[in-house]
Design an enzyme around this catalytic site. Structure first.
Site, mmCIF file in Angstrom:
data_model
loop_
_atom_site.group_PDB
_atom_site.id
_atom_site.type_symbol
_atom_site.label_atom_id
_atom_site.label_comp_id
_atom_site.label_asym_id
_atom_site.label_seq_id
_atom_site.Cartn_x
_atom_site.Cartn_y
_atom_site.Cartn_z
ATOM 1 N N VAL A 14 0.810 -1.224 0.000
ATOM 2 C CA VAL A 14 0.000 0.000 0.000
ATOM 3 C C VAL A 14 0.846 1.279 0.000
ATOM 4 C CG1 VAL A 14 -1.853 1.219 1.164
ATOM 5 C CG2 VAL A 14 -1.779 -1.245 1.240
ATOM 6 N N ARG A 35 8.040 -7.808 -6.686
ATOM 7 C CA ARG A 35 8.496 -9.203 -6.831
ATOM 8 C C ARG A 35 7.419 -10.064 -7.501
ATOM 9 N NH1 ARG A 35 10.334 -11.919 -1.419
ATOM 10 N NH2 ARG A 35 8.115 -11.527 -1.224
ATOM 11 N N VAL A 77 10.112 -1.524 0.616
ATOM 12 C CA VAL A 77 9.929 -2.908 1.051
ATOM 13 C C VAL A 77 10.069 -2.964 2.571
ATOM 14 C CG1 VAL A 77 10.717 -3.873 -1.140
ATOM 15 C CG2 VAL A 77 12.383 -3.475 0.674
ATOM 16 N N ALA A 79 11.275 -3.356 6.244
ATOM 17 C CA ALA A 79 12.609 -3.114 6.808
ATOM 18 C C ALA A 79 13.272 -4.444 7.155
ATOM 19 C CB ALA A 79 12.482 -2.253 8.060
ATOM 20 N N ASN A 105 10.981 1.886 7.284
ATOM 21 C CA ASN A 105 11.377 2.211 8.658
ATOM 22 C C ASN A 105 12.603 1.380 9.035
ATOM 23 O OD1 ASN A 105 9.675 4.206 9.617
ATOM 24 N ND2 ASN A 105 8.103 2.762 10.288
ATOM 25 N N SER A 131 6.914 9.530 6.908
ATOM 26 C CA SER A 131 5.838 9.382 7.884
ATOM 27 C C SER A 131 4.512 9.881 7.329
ATOM 28 C CB SER A 131 6.151 10.175 9.156
ATOM 29 O OG SER A 131 5.051 10.064 10.046
ATOM 30 N N LYS A 185 13.583 9.670 11.975
ATOM 31 C CA LYS A 185 12.269 9.003 11.840
ATOM 32 C C LYS A 185 12.010 8.098 13.052
ATOM 33 C CE LYS A 185 8.380 7.553 10.030
ATOM 34 N NZ LYS A 185 7.950 6.358 10.656
ATOM 35 N N HIS A 188 10.999 10.281 15.808
ATOM 36 C CA HIS A 188 9.607 10.684 15.520
ATOM 37 C C HIS A 188 8.663 9.614 16.058
ATOM 38 C CE1 HIS A 188 5.982 10.113 13.069
ATOM 39 N NE2 HIS A 188 5.953 11.427 12.895
ATOM 40 N N ASN A 189 8.979 8.368 15.781
ATOM 41 C CA ASN A 189 8.100 7.289 16.226
ATOM 42 C C ASN A 189 8.113 7.133 17.742
ATOM 43 O OD1 ASN A 189 7.771 6.939 13.490
ATOM 44 N ND2 ASN A 189 7.753 4.729 13.604
ATOM 45 N N GLU A 192 5.894 9.659 18.867
ATOM 46 C CA GLU A 192 4.542 9.188 18.492
ATOM 47 C C GLU A 192 4.010 8.217 19.559
ATOM 48 O OE1 GLU A 192 4.155 7.598 14.354
ATOM 49 O OE2 GLU A 192 3.445 5.763 15.302
ATOM 50 N N ARG A 449 28.092 2.718 45.332
ATOM 51 C CA ARG A 449 29.001 2.078 44.350
ATOM 52 C C ARG A 449 30.408 1.955 44.916
ATOM 53 N NH1 ARG A 449 30.151 4.827 39.895
ATOM 54 N NH2 ARG A 449 30.390 3.062 38.488
HETATM 55 C C1 6PG Z 1 4.421 6.906 10.536
HETATM 56 C C2 6PG Z 1 4.271 5.769 11.507
HETATM 57 C C3 6PG Z 1 4.569 4.459 10.890
HETATM 58 C C4 6PG Z 1 4.539 3.294 11.873
HETATM 59 C C5 6PG Z 1 3.212 3.021 12.448
HETATM 60 C C6 6PG Z 1 3.113 1.743 13.271
HETATM 61 O O1 6PG Z 1 5.179 7.801 10.878
HETATM 62 O O2 6PG Z 1 3.780 6.916 9.503
HETATM 63 O O3 6PG Z 1 5.175 5.949 12.556
HETATM 64 O O4 6PG Z 1 5.858 4.533 10.328
HETATM 65 O O5 6PG Z 1 4.962 2.176 11.206
HETATM 66 O O6 6PG Z 1 2.814 4.086 13.244
HETATM 67 O O7 6PG Z 1 4.101 1.658 14.232
HETATM 68 P P1 6PG Z 1 3.964 0.604 15.422
HETATM 69 O O8 6PG Z 1 3.448 -0.667 14.827
HETATM 70 O O9 6PG Z 1 5.335 0.402 15.975
HETATM 71 O O10 6PG Z 1 3.003 1.194 16.379
#
Ligand code: 6PG
Length: 473
Positions: A14, A35, A77, A79, A105, A131, A185, A188-189, A192, A449
């Site tokens: 997709v 493929r 494809v 990661a 990713n 993203s 990225k 970013h996640n 997220e 320590r």
């Molecule tokens: C984005 C998202 C994306 C990510 C999904 C699912 O920026 O478009 O971060 O890259 O793959 O959000 O991530 P998880 O399966 O780890 O929740």
């Protein structure tokens, strides 16, 4: 031979299909390869691709032969291994100066390795964070390309054309050498994950403590989306809360199991923070919160055994708690971003990347999952001080957190008293408190320590490493 394509794309799942259509929409002729050949033909023959400059290729050789030189090919494809497989299949067919772009990713260390391996073959590599999910890929994602400046100069025009646009600026900028794009990225996640977890905790308090209906919660989140919290994640939260399951007539969330999966970038983000020695507890807690959500059966069994405080019905003023939740969410969100940006700052120093953190906040304003009004403020913070050590020190964020902290403390304390888990909101508050505490508890850690392992300690009154015979030894 038909007219050669500007760019190639491998991988028609997709995201790949949507990105190909987006590129074609901007007038770039694109050659695509998958493929499974049937997928290539069904995509190119689809209604969506009809009339667009998309060329089907059945083999890697055909793809390469149909590209203008120097060639640029985007890999869309999965990661990991599939990226290496595609690189192995394509690189022998390419010539000096050609560019491979990994739009998945990928882990930034894999990207650094691939960048070196391809450079040895005279090829250029751009590890690119993209993203925005399916919708973003189709209509304008946020794009975070790494690799060399020279490689970026060659494909940057296409990236900037297909990226989301905010205030006339593309949500795409060159992030820095080799793995910088995929690193950013990943962070970013991580943010997220934290953002999603904090929203989920706030929803959980509204539902389980305040007993607010799903429809009312939808209204609350919609209203919040008009203010400082304005963001994609708040917007979809309101939308989710407003939806009903057709089969049962119940609110959609009531029929969804409380067990969240993950693909790994949150973990990578946390691991990067740990490796760089930067505190990112809220990002880490968001990952752990998914882990604890995943052990559903164990939690259900533990609920029978482990008791919390006696449950009492909430009798206070709901509206004032809802306002406090909003302030707690915003303050926590600021901490999560502060952590993410601190990790990126450390990474840029460690890996010698030229990453402009103000620009990063700009390209996250549109297209991506964490897009938010608030990102303009982060940009302004870096404009005020490009060497900003921590976002919390910027006057705007400092004031915001200071003003919201009474509400924030009230929420975290109330949750603790009532046994409601709020790992992200409370870790963000602890982060804030630890960061603003000039003298913390680590004198005791140093002493311990040294006591058990003669690791030595530093003194406040003179430089050097000291050891004491603590047990009279
Ligand atoms: C984005 C998202 C994306 C990510 C999904 C699912 O920026 O478009 O971060 O890259 O793959 O959000 O991530 P998880 O399966 O780890 O929740």
């Amino acid at each position: 031979m038909s007219e050669q394509a500007e760019i190639g794309l491998v991988g028609l799942a997709v995201m790949g299909q949507n990105l190909a259509l987006n590129i074609a929409d901007h007038g770039y002729r694109i050659a695509v390869f998958n493929r499974t050949t049937a997928t290539t033909h069904s995509f190119v023959g689809s209604e969506a691709a009809k009339g667009r400059p998309v060329l089907a290729c059945e083999t890697p050789d055909e793809l390469v032969a149909n590209l203008k030189r120097p060639r640029s090919i985007i890999l869309m494809v999965k990661a990991g291994e599939p990226v290496d497989q595609q690189i192995s299949a394509l690189s022998p067919l390419l010539q000096e100066g050609d560019i491979l772009i990994d739009g998945g990713n990928s882990h930034f260390r894999d990207t650094i390795r691939r960048d070196r391996e391809l450079a040895d073959k005279g090829l250029q590599f751009i590890g690119t964070g993209i993203s925005g999910g399916e919708e973003g890929a189709r209509n304008g994602p946020s794009i975070m390309p790494g690799g060399s400046e020279a490689a970026y100069d060659r494909v940057g025009g296409i990236f900037e054309a297909i990226a989301a646009q905010v205030d006339g600026e593309p949500c795409c900028t060159h992030i820095g050498a080799d793995g910088a794009g995929h690193f950013v990225k990943t962070i970013h996640n991580g943010i997220e994950y934290a953002d999603m977890q904090m929203i989920a905790e706030v929803y959980f308090i509204m539902k389980s403590l305040l007993g607010i209906s799903h429809a009312e919660m939808a209204d609350v989140f919609s209203a919040w989306n008009q203010g400082d919290l304005d963001s994609y994640l708040i917007e979809i939260t309101a939308d989710i809360l407003g939806q009903t399951d057709e089969e049962t007539g119940r609110p959609m969330l009531e029929v969804i199991l409380d067990r969240a999966g993950q693909k790994g970038t949150g973990q990578w983000s946390t691991a990067a923070a740990l490796e760089l020695g930067i505190a990112a507890p809220t990002i880490a807690e968001a990952v752990f919160a998914r882990n604890i959500s995943a052990i559903k059966e164990e939690r259900v069994a533990a609920a029978e055994v482990l008791k919390g405080p006696a449950e009492t019905a909430f009798t206070g003023d709901k509206a004032s708690i809802v306002d406090a939740l909003r302030d707690a969410l915003l303050a926590s969100k600021i901490c999560a971003y502060a952590q993410g940006f601190a990790v990126m700052q450390a990474a840029k120093e460690e890996f010698g990347w030229s990453t402009d953190l103000g620009r990063v906040s700009m390209i996250w304003r549109g297209g991506c999952i964490i897009r938010a009004r608030f990102l303009n403020r982060i940009k302004e913070a870096y404009d005020r001080d490009p060497d900003l050590k921590n976002l919390l020190l910027d006057p705007y964020f400092k004031d915001f957190v200071e003003r919201g902290q009474t509400a924030w403390r009230r929420i975290v304390a109330m949750a603790a008293e009532r046994g409601i888990p709020v790992p992200a909101l409370s870790s963000a508050l602890s982060y804030y408190d630890a960061y603003r505490t000039g003298r913390v508890w680590a004198d005791m850690i140093q002493a311990q320590r040294d006591y058990f392992g003669a690791h030595t300690f530093e003194r406040v009154d003179k430089p050097g490493a000291f050891h004491r015979g603590w047990a009279g030894g």
